[in-house]
Every structure is written in C-alpha cells, then in structure tokens.
Design an enzyme around this catalytic site. Structure first.
Site, PDB file in Angstrom:
ATOM      1  N   ARG A  53     -41.150   3.457  27.271  1.00 39.07           N
ATOM      2  CA  ARG A  53     -40.077   3.199  26.301  1.00 39.07           C
ATOM      3  C   ARG A  53     -39.256   4.470  26.189  1.00 39.07           C
ATOM      4  NH1 ARG A  53     -36.535   2.778  22.845  1.00 39.07           N
ATOM      5  NH2 ARG A  53     -36.448   1.179  21.239  1.00 39.07           N
ATOM      6  N   GLU A  86     -31.546  -6.365  21.989  1.00 38.08           N
ATOM      7  CA  GLU A  86     -32.658  -7.147  22.525  1.00 38.08           C
ATOM      8  C   GLU A  86     -32.204  -8.215  23.521  1.00 38.08           C
ATOM      9  OE1 GLU A  86     -35.689  -6.365  22.109  1.00 38.08           O
ATOM     10  OE2 GLU A  86     -35.468  -4.974  20.440  1.00 38.08           O
ATOM     11  N   ARG A 142     -46.993   1.821  24.721  1.00 38.03           N
ATOM     12  CA  ARG A 142     -46.035   2.269  25.735  1.00 38.03           C
ATOM     13  C   ARG A 142     -45.896   3.787  25.705  1.00 38.03           C
ATOM     14  NH1 ARG A 142     -41.125  -1.550  23.798  1.00 38.03           N
ATOM     15  NH2 ARG A 142     -41.680  -0.409  21.924  1.00 38.03           N
TER      16      ARG A 142
END
Length: 177
Positions: free
Chosen positions: A61, A69, A111
């Site tokens: 990330r 999104e 992540r």
C-alpha cells in the site's frame, strides 16, 4: 555460584531481550530495515499492488496517498478511480520498483506500507527515478492521506496536492468536493 550472580544474569538477559526484541522481526520482509527492490506482479488499484519481494508475493500500500476506490467490496466505483487505477497499471505492472518502508511497516490489513520509486526505462532520457506516490498526487489521481508515523513526505505530497487542486488536474477538475 551465588544466587545473586544467577539473578543478575537473568536480569541482564531479560533487559537485552527487551531492547533487541528479536520476536518483532519474525515474518518481516528482508531487504534491510528501510526498504528494498521489488517486482510488481499485479496492480490492484491506484494505491495498492502486489510485488515479489525476496521470493514471495506481498501486498503493498503506497504511503501518504489515497486514490478513489475501484475494487473495494461493497463500495461503488468512485469518481476518477478508473483513471487512477489505469495509470498505476500502465506505470507499474511488470516493472521493478525500489520500496522505502514506513516507520510503521504494515497496516491493519497486513499490507506493507511503502513509498515506491520507479527506475527510468532504458532510453527514457531523464536518468532519474520516478517517485510513484508523488506522481499520482501531481497528476490529480490521488489525494493526500497522512497517518503518523508514516509522514516523512507529507509536506511534499501536500504541496503537490494543492498545486493539482488549484490547476484542476485529474479528480480536482472532474469530481465534486
């Protein structure tokens, strides 16, 4: 051996363990404490990708930014999300990037949190690496998202965001507030 010596030795071992914390490195990515090289295997969306690091695939990330999104379960595709995702696909997929990890190395989803630099393609001319996080903000494909302690480049990203917004680039010219 005296009991005081044994007690002192146990105390010393406990202090060393508390300082070094060897258990905190378990399961971490190799490549040094600050980062390493990675091959992007798949772009998920504008601010997330999968990369092969030290022989295994990790979700990464990008720190300091948030793109609209496109793939979040249960969420609608947001304005300018497809453009941000497309840019990330074209820029990163199959390429090698240098990752600089954040102070906090992983998010709650597991992540890796990183800044990414893309080396120029041969014959590209500039000879400088592209700061991917900044490129997305500069083009109006991402907003800033500052979460301490991963705020090393927050002032730079904020300046780029303000410039993109003033110029109406990307989502700033196409999407509502």
């Amino acid at each position: 051996m005296s009991r005081s010596w044994i007690g002192s030795a146990i105390l010393l071992v406990a202090v060393v363990l508390l300082i070094l914390r060897p258990w905190e490195g378990a399961g971490e990515v190799e490549g040094g404490p600050d980062g390493g090289m990675a091959r992007v295997t798949r772009v998920v969306d504008g601010d997330t990708f999968e990369a092969r690091i030290d022989g295994r695939v990790e979700d990464v990330r990008l720190i300091g930014i948030d793109t609209p999104e496109t793939v979040k379960p249960g969420a609608a595709v947001e304005c300018f999300g497809p453009q941000a995702s497309d840019f990330a696909h074209r820029l990163l997929e199959g390429r090698t990037v240098e990752l600089i990890f954040g102070e906090e190395r992983r998010d709650p989803f597991g992540r890796l949190l990183a800044y990414a630099y893309l080396s120029p393609r041969p014959r590209a001319g500039s000879g400088r690496a592209l700061f991917v996080n900044a490129a997305l903000v500069r083009r109006g494909l991402a907003r800033t998202l500052t979460i301490a302690p991963n705020d090393r480049f927050a002032p730079l990203l904020r300046r780029l965001e303000l410039d993109a917004a003033r110029s109406g680039r990307g989502l700033w010219g196409a999407c509502g507030p």
